[in-house]
Design an enzyme around this catalytic site. Structure first.
Site, PDB file in Angstrom:
ATOM      1  CD  GLU A 212      -2.554   1.674   3.014  1.00  0.00           C
ATOM      2  OE1 GLU A 212      -2.205   2.736   3.477  1.00  0.00           O
ATOM      3  OE2 GLU A 212      -2.440   0.958   3.140  1.00  0.00           O
ATOM      4  CB  CYS A 249      -3.407   5.173   3.854  1.00  0.00           C
ATOM      5  SG  CYS A 249      -3.848   4.224   4.860  1.00  0.00           S
TER       6      CYS A 249
END
Length: 460
Positions: A212, A249
């Site tokens: 990620e 994020c």
């Protein structure tokens, strides 16, 4: 790199047994890890607070999330149907199911010292799959990592877990290069994730990297929603942009609207009044300031709190945004850019230009989304999660969650790092053809001793 080699060899030795452990035993192990984390919760949270400057409520919630996801995977493997067993009787008898890959390298994240670090989702899902785990602790919170590692090591069989430390990149690189490592889990920057992808691809035996790597999480505000509740949306956006000093994020780094000065002024007022706060590390702080400076050279800066962790707001027209590729880069921190489009068609043009994202959000008035199905069809190809009339920060730890997205948000848009599908990253399908009943795993035996859901001759 003797520590890396020792850990990898021990993990490979343990895999021979651990990879065949039944779901009940793995479930007990995962629940025991959660219980040990909770038993040492006060010490872990206080340590994390001192190393990260994150507040107690945030860290207590993160510890609860960490334990919840361990128990979620425990329930998954105890029930057992996750292996996707399939049986076909015919001219040849073919039976298949998912099996663990082998030792997995996991990299702790800087912004989640618990839920995406040593005992976080990558570790939980890999252990649930039957894969030994070697964690490279993040240097931002070494003592917290050590405490979490002790909770795991006290429960799992020898060789199934190892925790490695360093202040640079050498240990992580050696771990990914080691021939006994079969997969990688990573949460961090695009630069870091891409480097690991390249190392893994250049090995004599390439391995998958589930990384990620960053996202600007666009928020589209449709015209009627903007007119009817622009001030309300501005308040929600401000809270989402500045939550945790923007160090998530899923921070909404891009807002796309038709022109509405009242909305921008409301958001500007809130951003300008936001108190500054300490960021996680000096490196993150410096990168954030560099990102703000870069955006200032290309967009109109409407507000900026000139201090560490100070919030920032920029505006730009759609044509200028499309002309500056750099404005689509992530600025990791409490900053967002409002792109003002002349018409709804401008929203479509910008949507088409976006890269892969973890999330895309759409704010629409009642019935308005039906008028913009073309936008919805585009953003479905851009993100792993589409949020309606909400805000992207906050990832629910539930089986249906998708926390992933097309590159460059992640290295593999078919995967997720949150939710029970995360276990599939660390598995591969294996088929048994005309195998004697005595050698078949319980999941594939004709009598179905585990009582799990299976596909038999094409029917569930």
């Amino acid at each position: 790199m003797n520590d890396v080699d020792r850990a990898a060899r021990a993990a490979t030795g343990a895999f021979a047994t651990f990879g065949r452990l039944n779901g009940r035993r793995k479930g007990e192990m995962l629940r025991s890890i959660a219980a040990r984390l909770e038993a040492n919760g006060d010490a872990i949270v206080q340590c994390a607070r001192s190393e990260t400057a994150l507040g107690l409520p945030r860290l207590q919630g993160e510890l609860a999330r960490t334990c919840n996801q361990l128990r979620m995977f425990a329930a998954l493997v105890e029930e057992g149907s996750w292996v996707g067993a399939r049986i076909d009787h015919g001219n040849v008898d073919v039976r298949s199911m998912l099996r663990p890959l082998g030792p997995v390298a996991v990299f702790g994240a800087s912004n989640f010292p618990l839920a995406f670090s040593v005992a976080g989702g990558d570790t939980a899902s890999a252990l649930a799959a039957g894969c030994p785990v070697i964690v490279k602790a993040h240097p931002a919170h070494p003592r917290t990592s050590a405490l979490a590692g002790e909770a795991i090591a006290a429960v799992v069989p020898e060789g199934v877990f190892a925790l490695l430390f360093d202040d640079g990149y050498e240990t992580g690189m050696a771990l990914v290069k080691h021939p006994l490592i079969k997969a990688v889990g990573f949460t961090g920057s695009l630069r870091g994730g891409r480097a690991l992808m390249d190392i893994a691809a250049s090995r004599p035996e390439p391995i998958p990297v589930f990384a990620e790597m960053g996202s600007i999480n666009p928020v589209f505000i449709l015209p009627r929603a903007l007119r009817e509740r622009g001030a309300e949306i501005a308040a929600g956006l401000h809270a989402s942009v500045t939550l945790g000093v923007g160090q998530f994020c899923t921070n909404p780094g891009l807002v796309l609207t038709t022109r509405d000065e009242n909305f921008v002024r409301e958001l500007e007022t809130r951003i300008a009044a936001t108190p500054a706060a300490t960021m996680l590390t000096p490196a993150i702080r410096d990168a954030y300031r560099a990102g703000v400076d870069s955006f200032t050279s290309m967009a109109r800066r409407r507000a900026f709190v000139d201090a560490e962790g100070g919030a920032a707001l920029f505006t730009i027209d759609a044509d200028s945004f499309l002309a500056h590729r750099e404005l689509r880069d992530e600025v990791f921190g409490p900053s967002t850019l409002v792109v003002e489009c002349d018409s709804p068609a401008g929203l479509i043009d910008v949507a088409r230009a976006l890269e892969g994202q973890l999330t895309v959000t759409i704010h629409a008035a009642e019935g308005e989304i039906d008028e913009h199905r073309d936008l919805l069809e585009i953003v479905e190809t851009k993100a792993g999660r589409i949020v309606f009339n909400g805000y992207p920060t906050g990832v629910e730890v539930v089986p249906a969650m998708v926390h992933g997205g097309p590159y460059p948000a992640t290295s593999d848009g078919r995967s997720t790092s949150v939710g029970t599908r995360a276990i599939e990253r660390f598995t591969r399908p294996v088929a048994w053809q005309n195998a004697p009943e005595t050698v078949l795993p319980d999941e594939l035996k004709e009598s179905n001793p585990l009582g799990i859901r299976r596909m038999v001759d094409g029917r569930i």
